[in-house]
Scaffold this motif. Sequence first.
Motif, PDB file in Angstrom:
ATOM      1  N   LYS A  67       0.855  -1.185   0.000  1.00 31.43           N
ATOM      2  CA  LYS A  67       0.000   0.000   0.000  1.00 31.43           C
ATOM      3  C   LYS A  67       0.891   1.236   0.000  1.00 31.43           C
ATOM      4  O   LYS A  67       1.882   1.306   0.710  1.00 31.43           O
ATOM      5  N   VAL A  68       0.507   2.218  -0.802  1.00 33.43           N
ATOM      6  CA  VAL A  68       1.322   3.414  -0.931  1.00 33.43           C
ATOM      7  C   VAL A  68       0.781   4.533  -0.044  1.00 33.43           C
ATOM      8  O   VAL A  68       1.492   5.055   0.814  1.00 33.43           O
ATOM      9  N   MET A  69      -0.489   4.850  -0.224  1.00 30.99           N
ATOM     10  CA  MET A  69      -1.070   5.964   0.511  1.00 30.99           C
ATOM     11  C   MET A  69      -2.569   5.721   0.667  1.00 30.99           C
ATOM     12  O   MET A  69      -3.206   5.164  -0.234  1.00 30.99           O
ATOM     13  N   PHE A  70      -3.140   6.124   1.781  1.00 33.57           N
ATOM     14  CA  PHE A  70      -4.563   5.948   2.077  1.00 33.57           C
ATOM     15  C   PHE A  70      -4.980   4.484   1.977  1.00 33.57           C
ATOM     16  O   PHE A  70      -6.102   4.178   1.585  1.00 33.57           O
ATOM     17  N   ASN A  71      -4.095   3.580   2.278  1.00 34.24           N
ATOM     18  CA  ASN A  71      -4.324   2.139   2.219  1.00 34.24           C
ATOM     19  C   ASN A  71      -4.723   1.691   0.802  1.00 34.24           C
ATOM     20  O   ASN A  71      -5.501   0.766   0.619  1.00 34.24           O
ATOM     21  N   LEU A  72      -4.174   2.367  -0.210  1.00 33.83           N
ATOM     22  CA  LEU A  72      -4.413   2.041  -1.613  1.00 33.83           C
ATOM     23  C   LEU A  72      -3.085   1.699  -2.290  1.00 33.83           C
ATOM     24  O   LEU A  72      -2.043   2.237  -1.929  1.00 33.83           O
ATOM     25  N   THR A  73      -3.148   0.841  -3.288  1.00 27.76           N
ATOM     26  CA  THR A  73      -1.942   0.514  -4.043  1.00 27.76           C
ATOM     27  C   THR A  73      -1.655   1.616  -5.056  1.00 27.76           C
ATOM     28  O   THR A  73      -2.479   2.501  -5.298  1.00 27.76           O
ATOM     29  N   LYS A  74      -0.464   1.559  -5.647  1.00 31.88           N
ATOM     30  CA  LYS A  74      -0.080   2.565  -6.634  1.00 31.88           C
ATOM     31  C   LYS A  74      -1.026   2.531  -7.833  1.00 31.88           C
ATOM     32  O   LYS A  74      -1.433   3.577  -8.341  1.00 31.88           O
ATOM     33  N   ARG A  75      -1.410   1.341  -8.251  1.00 29.58           N
ATOM     34  CA  ARG A  75      -2.340   1.192  -9.380  1.00 29.58           C
ATOM     35  C   ARG A  75      -3.681   1.844  -9.062  1.00 29.58           C
ATOM     36  O   ARG A  75      -4.263   2.548  -9.894  1.00 29.58           O
TER      37      ARG A  75
END
Length: 139
Positions: free
Chosen positions: A18-26
């Motif tokens: 996870k990159v940010m806000f518990n979301l992946t980069k994609r």
Amino acid sequence: MAASYVSVPRDLTKVKSKVMFNLTKRQLICFGGGAILGVPVFFLTKQILPTSASALLMMIVMMPFFLLAMYQKNGQPLEVYLGHFVQACFVRPKKRPYKTENKYYQLILLEQLGKEEEASAFKKEKGKGAKHRTAEHPV
């Protein structure tokens, strides 16, 4: 004191960073692309259409980006899955007959061809001998 348990997935290949806000980069890229296209559509159509209609149009514009971000089937993202679908339905032929190479059949054909060549050579040789004899010794 209450015990707290943390579930650990058994297959660690399915865990994505996870990159940010518990979301992946994609997911971040796809959601960002949807927002970049959807929000201006809302504000440009809000003056022409009712607010609910412009919000619905914004959702319709953003939906493909959300699908690209979230949808996976058999571990494949949507664009890979759609690529395989297009290949199977439109690019490749519908009927794909199963063809085998029977090596034994080819050997049998070669053997038959050899026998035919022997027979034709024998006939030619026999024919030459008969002509030769008739020329030398008329009957």
